[in-house]
Write an enzyme that holds these catalytic residues in place. Structure first.
Site, PDB file in Angstrom:
ATOM      1  N   ASP A 486     -23.336  -4.954  -2.694  1.00  0.00           N
ATOM      2  CA  ASP A 486     -22.608  -5.526  -3.806  1.00  0.00           C
ATOM      3  C   ASP A 486     -22.439  -4.464  -4.890  1.00  0.00           C
ATOM      4  OD1 ASP A 486     -21.681  -8.183  -5.152  1.00  0.00           O
ATOM      5  OD2 ASP A 486     -22.904  -7.155  -6.668  1.00  0.00           O
ATOM      6  N   ASN A 494     -13.452  -4.433 -13.460  1.00  0.00           N
ATOM      7  CA  ASN A 494     -12.104  -5.015 -13.377  1.00  0.00           C
ATOM      8  C   ASN A 494     -11.562  -5.323 -14.767  1.00  0.00           C
ATOM      9  OD1 ASN A 494     -10.958  -5.039 -10.880  1.00  0.00           O
ATOM     10  ND2 ASN A 494     -11.741  -7.056 -10.288  1.00  0.00           N
ATOM     11  N   ASP A 503      -8.878  -2.478  -7.273  1.00  0.00           N
ATOM     12  CA  ASP A 503      -8.548  -2.413  -5.851  1.00  0.00           C
ATOM     13  C   ASP A 503      -8.790  -1.015  -5.298  1.00  0.00           C
ATOM     14  OD1 ASP A 503      -7.864  -5.041  -5.987  1.00  0.00           O
ATOM     15  OD2 ASP A 503      -5.683  -4.699  -6.024  1.00  0.00           O
ATOM     16  N   GLU A 530     -16.276  -8.205  -4.086  1.00  0.00           N
ATOM     17  CA  GLU A 530     -16.827  -6.850  -4.184  1.00  0.00           C
ATOM     18  C   GLU A 530     -18.027  -6.673  -3.267  1.00  0.00           C
ATOM     19  OE1 GLU A 530     -18.854  -9.250  -7.479  1.00  0.00           O
ATOM     20  OE2 GLU A 530     -16.928  -9.153  -6.445  1.00  0.00           O
TER      21      GLU A 530
END
Length: 613
Positions: A486, A494, A503, A530
């Site tokens: 993770d 983000n 991305d 993620e």
């Protein structure tokens, strides 16, 4: 000094005559002489009409000559639809030396109010009140009709009075029975009722099975129709009051039968329109059926609100509606509708039975076994004939299905012959299309197993491979390792850099993570959002932890900037679990263990790999 018994009897007779007026000898019923154990009382009853329904027993006792002989030789007194109450006087005599037990039967279950007045030991009249408007428990004898046990002393004569009032037709079938004869009659009566309702239930169950098998709603309509008719007749003949709603009182016991008969007529019309296809076969007459259907649907509401006023008109309309339905059915039969032949015969029997009962209720026909039970006899015959019609429909459907199957087979044979004649021309094209389809399917399968953003395996592929490797590890008794990765503080990433950079970050992490697992059989997948995961077959816990730590270091070495992270660069946390599968364990448990290790890595400060404890 004691008077002889014969003298006492004579004095008692004189007292009765003085109180009730001189009665003709022909009106006195010898209760000891009952041919075959029963006697129709119609011609032996004296009648007094009470238009205002205000007379009391004292008024009746003092009426004397105002009572008139019934003048009817029928099995029942019939006064039609009237609001009057009626007083009936019956003079009974027991000339024998022993007391007599007798049963007075009024065999109309829809009479709202019946009061029997019998003289007591003190000469004063005692009242017993019952009727369809009263709970069933008020009846002195448990029967679907109204039965009153009477006891006549030896060498005595007594006069009994009946007061009868009802909102419906005043139809009063009266009989006197010996207890033995009545018990035998009662047993036969209930047996016949059981046969009728048992037949109705059997018809319903059989056609319900056909509906469940064939899915044809016509069979369900038939079941609803038969059920409604059976309940209506149970309400009419008193069985419903005895078994279904014994505590009911007021207008409901009588209303129930009329409402159910209206609904059964509506269901019959729906069944008829569907079975005969009147909408297309006789469109003009179909409008008549629709009008009748609307009447039968709305008439229960009118009965509930204005039963006394509309009972006779509705009965008249029912009598008129039956011939109209018969005419429509015959018109369909004239147009060679196979189902119409059966329906016409079935409905004709029902029409005769219903009309005979309706006309008898309006005092236009005599009362006997056929007219009193016409509806029940007609409905039983109709049920059987309609069942034959549905059986014939099933036979026709099977035959049409077989013909359609045969036609389809012939068409298929012709098509096969045509295809065989052009097979050579199509072989190359089919092969080409097959090859293109296989390639497209391969590409589609690859796309369905690949994450479109990162280019590595997706969650679906991961689940399939995990299940396969778990089974293989269990079979070979070798360890299997999984890890969950993770990205630390990715939501902040983000929010700070935007989704496009997010991305790109996911793509970089995926590529670097995949570079750490290069053995044949190892697999890296995007697990969701993620999160990433790896599968490492034949890998123990220490080796799996080494792989995870190497991945953490490699991703930290990338030094991807992360302004919202504590160290200013992007890091990851990894949880690892490695088991040799045992009986009772599952791949989901292994995955949950890795997830727990990942959670612990997060709790311990992130940017680290932890092994399942």
């Amino acid at each position: 000094m004691t008077l002889p018994r014969s003298l006492l009897s004579s004095l008692f007779l004189l007292l009765v005559l003085s109180l009730h007026g001189a009665a003709r000898a022909s009106d006195i019923v010898d209760a000891s002489a009952l041919p075959r154990g029963t006697l129709v009382l119609t011609s032996h009853l004296d009648v007094l009409e009470d238009p205002a329904q205000q007379l009391t027993i004292d008024d009746a006792l003092s009426a004397g000559a105002r009572f008139q002989a019934s003048g009817q030789a029928d099995e029942a007194l019939s006064f039609g639809y009237t609001r009057s109450a009626y007083w009936l006087r019956l003079d009974l005599r027991n000339p024998g030396a022993a007391p007599l037990q007798r049963m007075l039967e009024i065999s109309n279950a829809r009479l709202s109010s019946i009061t029997l007045y019998t003289p007591g030991a003190d000469g004063r009249y005692q009242a017993l009140h019952t009727g369809s408007a009263q709970p069933y428990a008020t009846r002195p004898y448990h029967n679907r009709y109204f039965v009153f046990p009477l006891e006549l002393a030896a060498q005595s004569q007594q006069v009994v009075y009946l007061r009868i009032a009802s909102n419906g037709a005043k139809l009063i079938p009266a009989r006197l029975w010996s207890p033995e004869a009545y018990l035998a009659y009662e047993g036969q009566d209930y047996l016949l009722q059981g046969v009728y309702f048992g037949m109705a239930l059997a018809m319903m169950m059989f056609n319900l099975v056909l509906f469940a098998t064939l899915g044809d709603r016509l069979y369900l309509m038939y079941v609803a129709f038969v059920g409604c008719v059976a309940l209506g007749l149970a309400g009419q003949n008193g069985l419903a009051h005895e078994w279904l709603w014994p505590g009911a009182q007021g207008a409901w016991p009588n209303l129930a039968a009329s409402i159910l008969f209206s609904l059964s007529a509506a269901l019959l019309l729906v069944f008829m329109r569907s079975m005969l296809g009147t909408r297309t076969l006789v469109p003009r007459l179909d409008k008549v059926l629709l009008a009748l259907l609307a009447f039968f649907v709305l008439s229960p509401l009118a009965m509930v609100v204005f039963y006394t006023h509309v009972a006779r008109p509705i009965t008249t309309i029912w009598s008129v509606a039956s011939p109209l339905i018969m005419i429509v059915s015959l018109a369909c039969a004239y147009k060679r509708s196979r189902s119409a032949y059966y329906f016409s015969g079935a409905f004709f029997v029902l029409l005769i039975g219903n009309m005979s009962s309706s006309l008898a209720a309006m005092a236009l026909l005599p009362h006997n076994l056929l007219t009193n039970h016409g509806s029940q006899i007609g409905s039983a015959c109709e049920m059987m004939l309609l069942a034959f019609a549905l059986a014939d429909r099933f036979h026709v459907m099977r035959r049409e299905k077989a013909e359609a199957r045969r036609a389809a087979y012939e068409a298929q044979s012709s098509l096969i012959a045509s295809l065989q004649s052009s097979e050579r021309l199509l072989e190359e094209r089919v092969a080409q299309r097959t090859s293109e389809l296989n390639e497209a399917n391969a590409r589609l399968a690859e796309l369905s197993m690949t994450d479109s953003l990162t280019g590595i395996a997706n969650r679906r592929r991961f689940d399939d491979v995990l299940a396969t490797e778990w089974s293989r590890a269990a079979r070979l008794e070798r360890p299997l390792a999984v890890g969950l990765l993770d990205i630390d503080f990715f939501k902040r990433y983000n929010d700070h850099y935007g989704h496009q950079d997010g991305d790109e970050c996911l793509r970089r992490v995926a590529a670097e993570f995949a570079a750490q697992l290069q053995r044949t059989g190892d697999m890296v997948a995007r697990y969701g959002g993620e999160e990433f995961a790896f599968i490492a077959p034949n890998t123990d816990a220490d080796s799996a932890l080494t792989i995870a730590r190497r991945a953490c270091e490699a991703l930290e070495t990338l030094a991807l900037p992360h302004a919202q992270a504590p160290d200013g660069r992007l890091t990851v946390s990894i949880g690892v679990a490695a088991w040799t599968p045992k009986a009772g364990e599952s791949a989901e448990q292994l995955l949950r263990a890795a997830d727990a290790a990942l959670y612990r890595a997060k709790q311990l400060g992130r940017n680290r790999a932890e092994l399942d404890a």
